[in-house]
Design a protein around this motif. Structure first.
Motif, PDB file in Angstrom:
ATOM      1  N   PRO A  10       2.309   2.653  36.207  1.00 11.31           N
ATOM      2  CA  PRO A  10       3.005   3.736  35.501  1.00 11.31           C
ATOM      3  C   PRO A  10       3.952   3.238  34.411  1.00 11.31           C
ATOM      4  CG  PRO A  10       3.913   3.412  37.705  1.00 11.31           C
ATOM      5  CD  PRO A  10       2.677   2.588  37.629  1.00 11.31           C
ATOM      6  N   TRP A  11       4.595   2.082  34.647  1.00 10.43           N
ATOM      7  CA  TRP A  11       5.380   1.431  33.600  1.00 10.43           C
ATOM      8  C   TRP A  11       4.580   0.204  33.235  1.00 10.43           C
ATOM      9  CZ3 TRP A  11       9.424  -2.781  33.801  1.00 10.43           C
ATOM     10  CH2 TRP A  11      10.065  -2.913  32.572  1.00 10.43           C
ATOM     11  N   PRO A  12       3.769   0.275  32.175  1.00  8.63           N
ATOM     12  CA  PRO A  12       2.677  -0.694  32.003  1.00  8.63           C
ATOM     13  C   PRO A  12       3.115  -2.152  32.157  1.00  8.63           C
ATOM     14  CG  PRO A  12       2.497   1.035  30.371  1.00  8.63           C
ATOM     15  CD  PRO A  12       3.802   1.256  31.079  1.00  8.63           C
ATOM     16  N   MET A  13       2.401  -2.843  33.033  1.00  5.38           N
ATOM     17  CA  MET A  13       2.612  -4.259  33.317  1.00  5.38           C
ATOM     18  C   MET A  13       1.312  -4.979  33.011  1.00  5.38           C
ATOM     19  SD  MET A  13       2.310  -7.096  35.335  1.00  5.38           S
ATOM     20  CE  MET A  13       1.078  -6.361  36.382  1.00  5.38           C
ATOM     21  N   ASN A  14       1.411  -6.090  32.304  1.00 10.06           N
ATOM     22  CA  ASN A  14       0.214  -6.799  31.873  1.00 10.06           C
ATOM     23  C   ASN A  14      -0.340  -7.692  32.980  1.00 10.06           C
ATOM     24  OD1 ASN A  14       0.469  -5.758  29.229  1.00 10.06           O
ATOM     25  ND2 ASN A  14       1.858  -7.414  28.652  1.00 10.06           N
ATOM     26  N   THR A  15      -1.522  -7.357  33.461  1.00 13.44           N
ATOM     27  CA  THR A  15      -2.268  -8.260  34.329  1.00 13.44           C
ATOM     28  C   THR A  15      -3.146  -9.149  33.449  1.00 13.44           C
ATOM     29  OG1 THR A  15      -2.313  -6.852  36.291  1.00 13.44           O
ATOM     30  CG2 THR A  15      -4.129  -8.397  36.037  1.00 13.44           C
ATOM     31  N   TYR A  16      -3.228 -10.419  33.813  1.00 17.00           N
ATOM     32  CA  TYR A  16      -4.054 -11.364  33.060  1.00 17.00           C
ATOM     33  C   TYR A  16      -5.125 -11.952  33.961  1.00 17.00           C
ATOM     34  CZ  TYR A  16      -0.342 -11.093  29.586  1.00 17.00           C
ATOM     35  OH  TYR A  16       0.566 -10.626  28.667  1.00 17.00           O
ATOM     36  N   ILE A  17      -6.290 -12.200  33.377  1.00 17.20           N
ATOM     37  CA  ILE A  17      -7.379 -12.864  34.072  1.00 17.20           C
ATOM     38  C   ILE A  17      -7.829 -14.035  33.201  1.00 17.20           C
ATOM     39  CG2 ILE A  17      -9.752 -12.635  34.918  1.00 17.20           C
ATOM     40  CD1 ILE A  17      -9.072  -9.626  35.389  1.00 17.20           C
ATOM     41  N   LEU A  18      -7.887 -15.216  33.793  1.00 15.52           N
ATOM     42  CA  LEU A  18      -8.341 -16.410  33.096  1.00 15.52           C
ATOM     43  C   LEU A  18      -9.698 -16.810  33.648  1.00 15.52           C
ATOM     44  CD1 LEU A  18      -5.016 -18.469  33.081  1.00 15.52           C
ATOM     45  CD2 LEU A  18      -5.915 -16.973  31.288  1.00 15.52           C
ATOM     46  N   VAL A  19     -10.661 -17.032  32.759  1.00 12.88           N
ATOM     47  CA  VAL A  19     -12.040 -17.305  33.154  1.00 12.88           C
ATOM     48  C   VAL A  19     -12.513 -18.607  32.513  1.00 12.88           C
ATOM     49  CG1 VAL A  19     -14.400 -16.410  33.227  1.00 12.88           C
ATOM     50  CG2 VAL A  19     -12.465 -14.804  33.209  1.00 12.88           C
ATOM     51  N   CYS A  20     -13.078 -19.500  33.320  1.00 10.47           N
ATOM     52  CA  CYS A  20     -13.711 -20.708  32.791  1.00 10.47           C
ATOM     53  C   CYS A  20     -15.084 -20.330  32.255  1.00 10.47           C
ATOM     54  CB  CYS A  20     -13.839 -21.763  33.891  1.00 10.47           C
ATOM     55  SG  CYS A  20     -14.839 -23.188  33.398  1.00 10.47           S
ATOM     56  N   ILE A  29      -3.717 -13.109  37.383  1.00  8.46           N
ATOM     57  CA  ILE A  29      -2.275 -13.322  37.318  1.00  8.46           C
ATOM     58  C   ILE A  29      -1.587 -11.964  37.311  1.00  8.46           C
ATOM     59  CG2 ILE A  29      -0.367 -14.283  35.991  1.00  8.46           C
ATOM     60  CD1 ILE A  29      -2.296 -16.299  34.796  1.00  8.46           C
ATOM     61  N   ASP A  30      -0.729 -11.742  38.294  1.00  6.36           N
ATOM     62  CA  ASP A  30       0.062 -10.511  38.425  1.00  6.36           C
ATOM     63  C   ASP A  30      -0.799  -9.247  38.523  1.00  6.36           C
ATOM     64  OD1 ASP A  30       2.240 -12.148  38.301  1.00  6.36           O
ATOM     65  OD2 ASP A  30       3.014 -11.395  36.404  1.00  6.36           O
ATOM     66  N   PRO A  31      -1.593  -9.112  39.587  1.00 13.10           N
ATOM     67  CA  PRO A  31      -2.329  -7.861  39.794  1.00 13.10           C
ATOM     68  C   PRO A  31      -1.380  -6.762  40.272  1.00 13.10           C
ATOM     69  CG  PRO A  31      -2.734  -9.351  41.624  1.00 13.10           C
ATOM     70  CD  PRO A  31      -1.909 -10.110  40.628  1.00 13.10           C
ATOM     71  N   GLY A  32      -0.790  -6.052  39.314  1.00 12.46           N
ATOM     72  CA  GLY A  32       0.308  -5.154  39.637  1.00 12.46           C
ATOM     73  C   GLY A  32      -0.085  -3.782  40.142  1.00 12.46           C
ATOM     74  N   ALA A  33      -1.274  -3.294  39.761  1.00 12.33           N
ATOM     75  CA  ALA A  33      -1.686  -1.940  40.126  1.00 12.33           C
ATOM     76  C   ALA A  33      -3.160  -1.775  39.780  1.00 12.33           C
ATOM     77  CB  ALA A  33      -0.834  -0.896  39.387  1.00 12.33           C
ATOM     78  N   GLU A  34      -3.694  -0.613  40.112  1.00  7.81           N
ATOM     79  CA  GLU A  34      -5.058  -0.232  39.742  1.00  7.81           C
ATOM     80  C   GLU A  34      -6.107  -1.270  40.169  1.00  7.81           C
ATOM     81  OE1 GLU A  34      -5.303   1.010  35.614  1.00  7.81           O
ATOM     82  OE2 GLU A  34      -3.190   1.658  35.643  1.00  7.81           O
ATOM     83  N   GLY A  49      -8.643 -17.305  43.004  1.00  8.74           N
ATOM     84  CA  GLY A  49      -7.243 -17.251  43.367  1.00  8.74           C
ATOM     85  C   GLY A  49      -6.491 -16.143  42.652  1.00  8.74           C
ATOM     86  N   MET A  50      -5.309 -15.820  43.194  1.00  9.54           N
ATOM     87  CA  MET A  50      -4.370 -14.907  42.554  1.00  9.54           C
ATOM     88  C   MET A  50      -3.048 -15.637  42.385  1.00  9.54           C
ATOM     89  SD  MET A  50      -4.924 -11.085  44.148  1.00  9.54           S
ATOM     90  CE  MET A  50      -5.033 -11.558  45.872  1.00  9.54           C
ATOM     91  N   LEU A  51      -2.505 -15.580  41.168  1.00 15.05           N
ATOM     92  CA  LEU A  51      -1.245 -16.226  40.847  1.00 15.05           C
ATOM     93  C   LEU A  51      -0.211 -15.158  40.493  1.00 15.05           C
ATOM     94  CD1 LEU A  51      -3.439 -18.459  40.382  1.00 15.05           C
ATOM     95  CD2 LEU A  51      -2.006 -19.333  38.550  1.00 15.05           C
ATOM     96  N   PHE A  52       1.042 -15.430  40.835  1.00 13.20           N
ATOM     97  CA  PHE A  52       2.106 -14.481  40.547  1.00 13.20           C
ATOM     98  C   PHE A  52       3.220 -15.164  39.768  1.00 13.20           C
ATOM     99  CE2 PHE A  52      -0.236 -12.672  43.972  1.00 13.20           C
ATOM    100  CZ  PHE A  52      -0.259 -11.320  43.669  1.00 13.20           C
TER     101      PHE A  52
END
Length: 205
Positions: A10-20, A29-34, A49-52
């Motif tokens: 609801p208060w947009p937070m950036n989730t990042y995904i890094l792919v080889c 990285i930071d799976p905050g919602a959805e 993995g999941m990183l925070f």
């Protein structure tokens, strides 16, 4: 490393995904919602993995659902975590550590201030760093005490400003930005006497 990003919550937070690109291994990285949105974003990869970046609730809101779905290691700083939340970590990360993603590495910086367990993740041989709420285009992450603000100043001086101008910072909220475009503002901010200030800060204050 391929970087994918999506604002969630609801208060947009950036989730990042890094792919080889070679192995298709990925980390979130930071799976905050959805969680369904994030699962769709990594559907063509092999999550490992999941990183925070830190333990504020808006950055880990989808942790439990994704832990159940993906069954991958959860990695973050050892803490103390926000309000003593239990992250049930599979691996603790600290300054100087590395996380392998396929043929690539992610380097860990400990950048306390906004919160004691704050981490940044730098891509190997790359100008991009996922900085969480350490720093934004317009100022540092919010602090909750005068001590926390002084810690932020120390982190800016000793860690962030040591990065080259070409560094592109990918924050927890808002757009990414080039560090060199903000260096003069950050240095001016550090040269001021802020007294016992803490809270939301901007570079021009």
């Amino acid at each position: 490393l391929e970087l994918r990003t999506r604002p969630v919550g609801p208060w947009p937070m950036n989730t990042y995904i890094l792919v080889c690109p070679a192995t298709r291994q990925s980390v979130l990285i930071d799976p905050g919602a959805e969680p369904e949105t994030l699962l769709a974003m990594i559907a063509d990869t092999q999550p490992i993995g999941m990183l925070f970046t830190h333990s504020h609730p808006d950055h880990l809101g989808a942790l439990n659902e994704l832990r159940s779905s993906l069954m991958v290691p959860v990695m973050a700083h050892a803490g103390p975590h926000f309000e003593n939340v239990s992250l049930d970590l599979d691996r603790t990360l600290d300054d100087g550590d590395q996380v392998r993603v396929g043929e690539h590495a992610i380097y860990v910086y400990h950048t306390p201030g906004h919160i004691p367990d704050m981490l940044c993740f730098a891509l190997e041989d790359d100008q991009r760093i996922v900085v969480g709420d350490t720093i934004f285009e317009g100022g540092p992450g919010k602090t909750w005490s005068a001590e926390g603000f002084q810690t932020t100043l120390k982190t800016l001086r000793e860690v962030v400003l040591a990065w080259p101008d070409e560094t592109v910072c990918y924050p927890g909220h808002g757009p990414h930005f080039r560090l060199g475009d903000r260096r003069a503002d950050i240095e001016a901010f550090l040269n001021k006497d802020h007294g016992n200030f803490f809270g939301d800060a901007t570079w021009d204050m």
